[in-house]
Design a protein around this motif. Structure first.
Motif, PDB file in Angstrom:
ATOM      1  N   ILE A   1      61.944  83.051  37.346  1.00 21.28           N
ATOM      2  CA  ILE A   1      61.942  82.893  35.890  1.00 21.28           C
ATOM      3  C   ILE A   1      63.236  83.463  35.307  1.00 21.28           C
ATOM      4  CG2 ILE A   1      60.759  83.519  33.746  1.00 21.28           C
ATOM      5  CD1 ILE A   1      59.166  81.550  35.309  1.00 21.28           C
TER       6      ILE A   1
ATOM      7  N   ARG B   1      66.026  81.006  35.943  1.00 21.52           N
ATOM      8  CA  ARG B   1      65.901  79.844  35.056  1.00 21.52           C
ATOM      9  C   ARG B   1      66.153  80.223  33.603  1.00 21.52           C
ATOM     10  NH1 ARG B   1      61.633  75.513  37.548  1.00 21.52           N
ATOM     11  NH2 ARG B   1      62.511  75.616  39.630  1.00 21.52           N
TER      12      ARG B   1
ATOM     13  N   LEU C   1      69.819  80.059  32.775  1.00 17.49           N
ATOM     14  CA  LEU C   1      70.246  78.710  32.419  1.00 17.49           C
ATOM     15  C   LEU C   1      69.632  78.259  31.100  1.00 17.49           C
ATOM     16  CD1 LEU C   1      71.665  77.947  35.144  1.00 17.49           C
ATOM     17  CD2 LEU C   1      70.495  75.780  34.948  1.00 17.49           C
TER      18      LEU C   1
ATOM     19  N   LEU D   1      66.367  77.038  31.312  1.00 18.43           N
ATOM     20  CA  LEU D   1      65.557  75.917  31.793  1.00 18.43           C
ATOM     21  C   LEU D   1      64.061  76.156  31.622  1.00 18.43           C
ATOM     22  CD1 LEU D   1      66.988  74.528  35.135  1.00 18.43           C
ATOM     23  CD2 LEU D   1      66.564  73.313  33.015  1.00 18.43           C
ATOM     24  N   VAL D   2      63.681  77.380  31.248  1.00 21.78           N
ATOM     25  CA  VAL D   2      62.260  77.637  31.109  1.00 21.78           C
ATOM     26  C   VAL D   2      61.808  77.052  29.781  1.00 21.78           C
ATOM     27  CG1 VAL D   2      60.446  79.375  31.127  1.00 21.78           C
ATOM     28  CG2 VAL D   2      62.573  79.777  32.349  1.00 21.78           C
ATOM     29  N   ARG D   3      61.137  75.922  29.853  1.00 26.10           N
ATOM     30  CA  ARG D   3      60.667  75.322  28.610  1.00 26.10           C
ATOM     31  C   ARG D   3      59.164  75.205  28.700  1.00 26.10           C
ATOM     32  NH1 ARG D   3      63.396  71.036  25.936  1.00 26.10           N
ATOM     33  NH2 ARG D   3      65.632  71.307  26.017  1.00 26.10           N
ATOM     34  N   SER D   4      58.488  76.013  27.966  1.00 23.09           N
ATOM     35  CA  SER D   4      57.039  75.951  27.977  1.00 23.09           C
ATOM     36  C   SER D   4      56.572  76.253  26.577  1.00 23.09           C
ATOM     37  CB  SER D   4      56.475  76.969  28.957  1.00 23.09           C
ATOM     38  OG  SER D   4      55.134  77.233  28.651  1.00 23.09           O
TER      39      SER D   4
ATOM     40  N   ARG E   1      72.872  72.723  26.605  1.00 17.27           N
ATOM     41  CA  ARG E   1      72.859  71.721  27.652  1.00 17.27           C
ATOM     42  C   ARG E   1      74.267  71.422  28.151  1.00 17.27           C
ATOM     43  NH1 ARG E   1      69.500  67.192  25.609  1.00 17.27           N
ATOM     44  NH2 ARG E   1      71.409  66.248  24.870  1.00 17.27           N
TER      45      ARG E   1
ATOM     46  N   TRP F   1      75.090  73.081  31.283  1.00 19.83           N
ATOM     47  CA  TRP F   1      74.351  72.727  32.495  1.00 19.83           C
ATOM     48  C   TRP F   1      75.080  71.679  33.319  1.00 19.83           C
ATOM     49  CZ3 TRP F   1      68.889  71.939  29.886  1.00 19.83           C
ATOM     50  CH2 TRP F   1      68.444  73.164  29.418  1.00 19.83           C
TER      51      TRP F   1
END
Lengths: 341, 370, 313
Positions: free
Chosen positions: B64, B67, B70, B72-75, B101, B104
């Motif tokens: 986690i 991520r 970056l 990238l943790v999308r919740s 983005r 990335w």
């Protein structure tokens, strides 16, 4: 401690059968599918022909009506070989059918096959238009509903789709006619103009019937795609695509759509066959001279030979399309394409 | 390569600019059982060109965290209540998703754990490479294609031209991971996050992939964060190692120091669970007793205490801070560190009592301290 | 709005660590959740399910009790109130072009639609269920024959099959039930065969067989009870389908013969005056839509519930 260590199964490439063996396996699978389709066709033709046996009383009388003279009845009996045994009659009928001869209508005097082929382009056009409309609506809505899962947008579109599945086609058609044709006057009420005559007028007449067919189909497609897309969006390769900096649209439509659309493509293929026979309601409602209307007309005219011909034609088309869908499945998924089937 | 990664303590001065500074970062998730503190106040400083290993068992928060770096943790259930992540002088956690983005794939790239699932099954290898090149570097299709073949070759893929037209399922696991590395490296990122890059691979292939990463990292003067549950993986390949437990860094030091002067009992236990070549055959591998920590609820005391053979009363009530009492680049969070006098006394106390202050029987931990 | 779905809903790492269900349940945690589950089971089905069930109950009850309800005779033509719109006193939902009360006709129409579709679905379940069970239990040539016949039946678009049958047999309520029943058979054959295949492998069946139970006894005592939930949920969806099919046939004029009032026939009767008196078409249309929707909603929800249970077992 090594709790995160996944088993290494599957990391090794599966031993590939030699090229020849793979080819043989593929041919065998193809032959099996073909045999199944042919078997089903045979049973279906037998069933459709047997319908004649279910006609109450003398089939010739049932076909010609009570007022027929004994001479014409005798002629029809001879024509239908009603004095032969069932199997002989069926054999003869099947033999003719294989030569694309489905008999001649006693009402119009026209060969059944010719009449059907005359009407086929209309039904075919409606099917193609309905499919295109359904896919054009369902693909973006299904994809976005999955991407925005459990939001208001998702609940609204997916809920509406559920409702649309439950609207009977003839009710939907009447609602559309009431609002769009009678209310707003956007479309001609009924009738048909051949494409060759005037392409624009043709589309104008075809739009509403096609839309009526498309809406429930689009609803089914939307739900199916949403479910599969939800699963795909959980995949590692989607996260990976994100980490590459690709835009959301690119990820959804270039990366996630194709792996999510296998069931959708299968269903759309099956529907191609189903819609060819399932446009009866729409053709009657909008007075479109297609195969469905022909079927209803032959029922009311008690044109049994014509009815039998249309039914066997539609069922055959359905089976053939299904078999084609089944066989072409490998073309969409490279994983299937490279494996033996 | 210089080993200069250390916690972002304000007083540390260094002549090399840090590429990435993570300051008191928290990533929580709302769950039915309460707030889950997946990453709970982590500070890191990663210098340009260095390699840092992030080690911990599954659920320690290392994935986690990587991520989160970056973004990238999308919740829908994620909360990020505090902390900053600064990349090259920009506080990137404050950027809009769209701005973020842009980093990335170009500035920061990631290699994922399972190459069997992280490549798109229906796109050719070539397509998956060229789309990054055309997007970030504005290459033409033909140019991107040529570059893609070069990249495949550089990561050791034989017949790269042919492979570019193939689909992922036609490649072995090791080859696929090479492809994902090629994709990650395609735009010359300055920061590479490798999240358990070898866990899903055959043992024989693991070393090859790690060597490849190593090689590419030094050739490109890239900064790398290597996330793994296996201390053996980071041993010879990183400058710094941070050991994570229950969402926090419990010990961080230059790799060599960590192995020779291990201070945190959890880090020590991890080290004992590495199989060694010189141990007699059929030696039972050490396992850490108990389940990984529960991450919901307000932490009280040290999260490792229930599984720790050194645990004392103090460990159950007071959270140990991450401090560097011995040398500036070696920090750990423990009241009774291994190899120190208080630690030795704590262990002896527990041994004679037969159980730790947390109530765990010492018989479960016999290997330790024996 | 809420976050997007990319990168997953659940945190991948910690999910395995902190399993809220396995920890902190407390000393008597084992019994409490089970009790709570059974109490909230009805609520679990959701508001929509109960709305659907409510509508079905209202339609069903009024269809059964129609002769005893204070309704105008559905065939009575009131020339003083021809084609009056909904809301007219005495004719709550208006009248059609012959002055017949639409509410009364819709309820009596429900009677016919219900009788026809429920009898048809019963045929489908009995015949299809039996054949599917035999195919799944005995396998061999019996299964091959049954499945070949099922495939052949499914090779017709539903409406075409029905039209062919009705045209041959002639339109009457009895023939309509037979036709719709045949239409429903293949779905139940497939469903029960698939489930029987699964259950026939389970321990309780092999156990029953090993103590010498007769095949018939095994089928009736061990397999049938296990098939009921899935078949029941599926029946709702098939009923929805059959209502539409019945409506389509009646709309085309080959279903329920007039003067009986069925929804499809009523919709068809209002068609010609759609522009001036749309309610004659839309009132029965709404009845039909809500009923089909309710059957679909209820069936969908029940199937989901079954699937979840199946997953835990």
């Amino acid at each position: 401690m090594k709790s995160t260590t996944k088993t290494v199964e599957g990391t090794r490439p599966a031993a590939r059968p030699p090229h020849r063996a793979r080819w043989i396996a593929r041919v065998r699978a193809f032959a099996l599918k073909l045999a199944t389709a042919l078997g089903t066709l045979f049973v279906v033709s037998l069933a459709v022909y047997s319908l004649q046996e279910l006609l109450p009383g003398d089939p010739a009388v049932a076909i010609l009506g009570e007022q027929a003279t004994p001479e014409t009845i005798a002629a029809v009996r001879a024509d239908l070989r009603l004095d032969d045994s069932f199997l002989v009659r069926y054999g003869a009928w099947l033999g003719d059918a294989l030569l694309l001869d489905l008999g001649t209508s006693y009402r119009s005097g026209a060969p059944v096959m010719e009449t059907i082929l005359d009407r086929l382009p209309v039904t075919f056009e409606l099917m193609v238009l309905a499919q295109l409309m359904a896919l054009a609506v369902a693909i973006p809505l299904g994809t976005l509903a999955a991407y925005r899962a459990k939001t208001v947008f998702d609940r609204f579109t997916t809920g509406s789709a559920f409702a649309m599945i439950s609207v009977p086609e003839f009710v939907l058609g009447l609602v559309l006619i009431y609002y769009l044709t009678l209310g707003l006057g956007w479309f001609p009420t009924t009738g048909w103009v051949a494409f060759g005559e005037s392409p624009l007028e043709n589309l104008h007449h075809a739009f509403l019937p096609a839309l009526t067919m498309a809406i429930p189909v689009a609803a089914v497609y939307q739900r199916l795609l949403r479910t599969d897309m939800l699963a795909t969006l959980q995949e590692d390769f989607v996260t990976m695509a994100q980490s590459k900096g690709l835009s959301t649209g690119h990820i959804l439509f270039r990366h996630a759509l194709r792996p999510s659309s296998f069931s959708l493509i299968t269903l759309a293929g099956v529907n191609t066959g189903r819609l060819l026979g399932g446009s009866v309601i729409v053709e009657v409602l909008f007075v479109v001279p297609g195969i469905g209307q022909l079927m209803i007309q032959s029922i009311f005219l008690r044109d049994f030979v014509m009815l039998q011909g249309t039914v066997i034609f539609v069922a055959t088309a359905y089976i053939v399309v299904n078999a084609l869908v089944d066989l072409s499945y490998g073309l969409i998924d490279p994983r299937v394409r490279h494996r033996s089937a | 390569m210089t080993a200069t990664t250390q916690p972002a303590a304000p007083d540390t001065t260094n002549d090399r600019e840090p590429l990435l500074v993570v300051d008191d970062w928290k990533t929580y998730f709302k769950t039915a059982g309460g707030l889950l503190r997946a990453v709970d106040g982590v500070s890191l400083r990663v210098d340009a060109g260095s390699t840092i290993g992030l080690v911990g068992e599954s659920g320690s928060g290392k994935t986690i965290l990587s991520r989160s770096i970056l973004g990238l943790v999308r919740s829908r259930r994620k909360v990020e209540p505090g902390g900053t992540i600064t990349y090259d002088g920009v506080v990137i956690n404050k950027l809009s998703p769209k701005e973020r983005r842009r980093y990335w794939g170009k500035d920061m790239a990631m290699v994922f754990q399972n190459p069997m699932t992280s490549l798109n099954p229906v796109l050719t290898i070539g397509r998956q490479l060229t789309e990054v090149l055309t997007l970030h570097l504005g290459m033409s299709k033909a140019l991107a294609r040529a570059r893609a073949v070069e990249l495949l070759e550089s990561v050791g893929i034989p017949e790269p031209k042919k492979r570019a037209d193939e689909f992922p399922h036609q490649l072995s696991g090791g080859m696929r991971q090479r492809v994902t590395i090629a994709i990650a490296l395609s735009c010359n990122p300055r920061l590479l996050l490798a999240d358990e890059p070898t866990t899903a691979l055959d043992v024989t292939v693991q070393a090859q992939i790690l060597d490849l990463l190593d090689e590419q990292q030094s050739a490109r003067d890239m900064t790398m964060i290597l996330v793994t549950h296996d201390l053996g993986v980071v041993a010879g390949r990183t400058d710094t190692v941070a050991v994570m437990y229950a969402g926090k860094i419990v010990e961080i030091a230059p790799t060599k120091t960590l192995f020779t002067e291990t201070r945190h009992p959890y880090a020590e236990a991890l080290m004992r669970s590495i199989p060694t070549m010189d141990a007699p055959n059929h030696t039972r591998l050490f396992t850490i007793p108990g389940r990984p920590a529960q991450l919901t609820g307000e932490p009280k005391g040290c999260r490792f205490a229930p599984r720790c053979s050194y645990a004392q009363e103090k460990c159950l009530t007071e959270q140990p801070p991450l401090v560097a009492p011995e040398r500036p680049d070696h920090s750990f969070a423990c009241w009774f560190p291994v190899g120190t006098k208080p630690g030795q006394e704590a262990l002896e106390r527990n041994l004679s009592a037969g159980q730790t202050a947390a109530g765990t029987s010492m018989s479960l931990m016999t290997v330790l301290g024996a | 709005m809420a976050q997007s779905r990319l990168a997953g809903e659940k945190p991948q790492g910690p999910a395995s660590v902190a399993d809220p269900s396995s920890a902190g349940a407390g000393p008597n945690g084992g019994a409490v959740p089970a009790k709570r589950k059974s109490r909230s089971k009805l609520k679990n089905l959701g508001v929509l399910f109960w709305l659907a069930a409510g509508w079905l109950a209202v339609v069903g009850l009024s269809a059964i009790l129609a002769p005893f309800l204070p309704l105008v005779d559905p065939a009575a033509q009131n020339y003083d109130a021809v084609a009056v719109p909904p809301g007219t006193p005495g004719h709550l939902l208006g009248t059609d072009s012959l002055g017949r009360d639409l509410l009364s006709r819709a309820i009596f129409g429900a009677r016919i639609s219900m009788i026809v579709t429920l009898s048809a679905v019963a045929i489908g379940i009995l015949v299809g269920g039996l054949l599917g069970m035999l195919a799944g239990y005995y396998r061999g040539w019996l299964e091959k024959v049954i499945m070949a016949a099922t495939d052949a039946l499914m090779a017709f678009p539903a409406l075409v099959l029905l039209l062919a049958l009705m045209a041959t047999l002639g339109s009457s309520v009895r023939n309509l039930v037979i036709g719709l029943g045949i239409l429903g058979i293949p779905a139940f054959v497939r469903l029960t065969r698939a489930s029987t295949l699964v259950y026939a492998q389970r321990e309780f069946v092999t156990a029953a067989k090993s103590i010498g139970a007769l095949n018939r006894r095994v089928l009736v005592r061990e397999i049938v009870p296990n098939l009921i939930p899935a078949v029941g949920a599926y029946a709702f969806i098939v009923i929805a389908l059959l209502i539409v099919a019945e409506g389509s046939l009646s709309f085309l004029g080959v279903g329920v013969p007039p003067p009986a009032s069925s929804w499809g026939l009523m919709i068809s009767e209002g068609r010609d005056s759609l522009r001036t008196t749309p309610w004659i078409t839309f009132i029965p249309g709404i009845f039909m839509f809500l009923t089909v929707l309710s059957f679909n909603l209820a069936g969908d929800r029940l199937r989901e519930e079954n699937d979840n249970k199946g997953g835990n077992a």
